[in-house]
Scaffold this motif. Structure first.
Motif, PDB file in Angstrom:
ATOM      1  N   GLN A  16       0.779   0.316  -3.073  1.00  0.00           N
ATOM      2  CA  GLN A  16       1.035   1.352  -4.069  1.00  0.00           C
ATOM      3  C   GLN A  16       1.186   2.732  -3.444  1.00  0.00           C
ATOM      4  N   THR A  17       1.383   2.749  -2.124  1.00  0.00           N
ATOM      5  CA  THR A  17       1.690   3.995  -1.420  1.00  0.00           C
ATOM      6  C   THR A  17       2.833   3.705  -0.454  1.00  0.00           C
ATOM      7  N   VAL A  18       3.880   4.516  -0.515  1.00  0.00           N
ATOM      8  CA  VAL A  18       5.085   4.292   0.278  1.00  0.00           C
ATOM      9  C   VAL A  18       5.350   5.506   1.161  1.00  0.00           C
ATOM     10  N   ARG A  19       5.506   5.270   2.453  1.00  0.00           N
ATOM     11  CA  ARG A  19       5.914   6.336   3.377  1.00  0.00           C
ATOM     12  C   ARG A  19       7.392   6.132   3.676  1.00  0.00           C
ATOM     13  N   LEU A  20       8.191   7.140   3.408  1.00  0.00           N
ATOM     14  CA  LEU A  20       9.634   7.082   3.593  1.00  0.00           C
ATOM     15  C   LEU A  20      10.055   8.298   4.403  1.00  0.00           C
ATOM     16  N   GLY A  21      10.172   8.114   5.719  1.00  0.00           N
ATOM     17  CA  GLY A  21      10.472   9.255   6.572  1.00  0.00           C
ATOM     18  C   GLY A  21       9.367  10.287   6.472  1.00  0.00           C
ATOM     19  N   ASN A  22       9.752  11.517   6.130  1.00  0.00           N
ATOM     20  CA  ASN A  22       8.750  12.578   5.975  1.00  0.00           C
ATOM     21  C   ASN A  22       8.076  12.553   4.607  1.00  0.00           C
ATOM     22  N   TYR A  23       8.576  11.712   3.705  1.00  0.00           N
ATOM     23  CA  TYR A  23       8.042  11.698   2.349  1.00  0.00           C
ATOM     24  C   TYR A  23       7.007  10.586   2.174  1.00  0.00           C
ATOM     25  N   LYS A  24       6.094  10.826   1.265  1.00  0.00           N
ATOM     26  CA  LYS A  24       5.063   9.837   0.968  1.00  0.00           C
ATOM     27  C   LYS A  24       4.808   9.841  -0.534  1.00  0.00           C
ATOM     28  N   ALA A  25       4.897   8.658  -1.123  1.00  0.00           N
ATOM     29  CA  ALA A  25       4.766   8.522  -2.571  1.00  0.00           C
ATOM     30  C   ALA A  25       3.516   7.736  -2.924  1.00  0.00           C
ATOM     31  N   PHE A  26       2.779   8.218  -3.898  1.00  0.00           N
ATOM     32  CA  PHE A  26       1.545   7.582  -4.375  1.00  0.00           C
ATOM     33  C   PHE A  26       1.715   7.128  -5.815  1.00  0.00           C
ATOM     34  N   TYR A  27       1.490   5.839  -6.058  1.00  0.00           N
ATOM     35  CA  TYR A  27       1.464   5.337  -7.416  1.00  0.00           C
ATOM     36  C   TYR A  27       0.037   5.300  -7.964  1.00  0.00           C
ATOM     37  N   ILE A  28      -0.937   5.438  -7.091  1.00  0.00           N
ATOM     38  CA  ILE A  28      -2.333   5.468  -7.530  1.00  0.00           C
ATOM     39  C   ILE A  28      -3.147   6.269  -6.524  1.00  0.00           C
ATOM     40  N   THR A  29      -4.110   7.029  -7.008  1.00  0.00           N
ATOM     41  CA  THR A  29      -4.997   7.813  -6.149  1.00  0.00           C
ATOM     42  C   THR A  29      -6.408   7.752  -6.720  1.00  0.00           C
ATOM     43  N   GLY A  30      -7.370   8.257  -5.934  1.00  0.00           N
ATOM     44  CA  GLY A  30      -8.755   8.317  -6.394  1.00  0.00           C
ATOM     45  C   GLY A  30      -9.517   7.036  -6.116  1.00  0.00           C
ATOM     46  N   GLY A  31     -10.709   6.963  -6.683  1.00  0.00           N
ATOM     47  CA  GLY A  31     -11.525   5.763  -6.572  1.00  0.00           C
ATOM     48  C   GLY A  31     -12.277   5.607  -5.275  1.00  0.00           C
TER      49      GLY A  31
END
Length: 226
Positions: free
Chosen positions: A109-124
């Motif tokens: 649920q976390t994707v690193r794409l080049g310089n970008y990083k996307a989070f579909y879930i955080t915390g916990g």
């Protein structure tokens, strides 16, 4: 040589999002690496290539002149050209599995794409004082530009042109790896219940290592279980 980023509660130079090791923030899993091979690896060189510990196995196999089995897909890359200074190209995409914080353990649920990083879930994640932050799901995902914001302090504006240009590629990459995993050979062995894989402490057993007893009779050239 790799670092494991230290103990769970420890200040780190990379402050990304959270320093808790169970998270997928940069502060939770980004670590330094040092490679040393006189005459082969250039000295005093820093690489910006995006690499992973998953690359160690295929790289060592390639350097040994062997090849990986064609019946399996491997997430790691042969990065020998990066080590030898002939390339700065590593992974274009990396996927970071949940590892004890929010979300299902092992879910991507976390994707690193080049310089970008996307989070579909955080915390916990558990803080050093024992408290646990609330899990938060993000749809659309939070996206950070690590080149300008390695601390993951301010996500891209979801209405910006930059965010809109990155999001389709993130979604495509995530869908692609999930499809690849679903069609791959998956081991169903449960080593947690396998007596032969249980950690042991017997100085007289060739595959055990026990810190509490003398180990002078243990052949150090053999593989050992920790």
């Amino acid at each position: 040589m790799l670092s494991n980023s230290g103990v769970v509660c420890q200040a780190r130079d990379i402050k990304g999002g959270s320093p808790a090791k169970q998270t997928t923030w940069e502060g939770g899993h980004r670590v330094p690496a040092v490679a040393y091979w006189p005459g082969r690896i250039p000295f005093n060189v820093t690489s910006t290539a995006l690499l992973s510990v998953l690359d160690i196995f295929p790289t060592v196999v390639a350097l040994a002149g062997a090849s990986l089995p064609h019946s399996r897909r491997f997430d790691g890359l042969d990065v020998s050209e990066v080590l030898f200074g002939g390339s700065q190209t590593g992974h274009k995409v990396l996927f970071h599995p949940n590892s004890g914080a929010a979300g299902e353990y092992g879910a991507l649920q976390t994707v690193r794409l080049g310089n970008y990083k996307a989070f579909y879930i955080t915390g916990g994640a558990a803080a050093c004082d024992g408290s646990v932050g609330p899990a938060q799901c993000h749809e659309p995902p939070l996206v950070f530009d690590l080149e300008d914001d390695v601390a993951e302090a301010v996500p891209l504006d979801a209405g910006s042109a930059e965010y809109r240009s990155v999001l389709p590629t993130v979604r495509e990459a995530l869908a692609g790896v999930l499809h690849d995993i679903a069609g791959d050979n998956t081991s169903r062995a449960d080593y947690a219940q396998d007596p032969s894989a249980t950690p042991c402490c017997d100085p007289h057993h060739v595959v055990c290592r026990c810190q509490a007893s003398s180990q002078t009779d243990i052949p150090t050239s053999r593989n050992v279980r920790q």
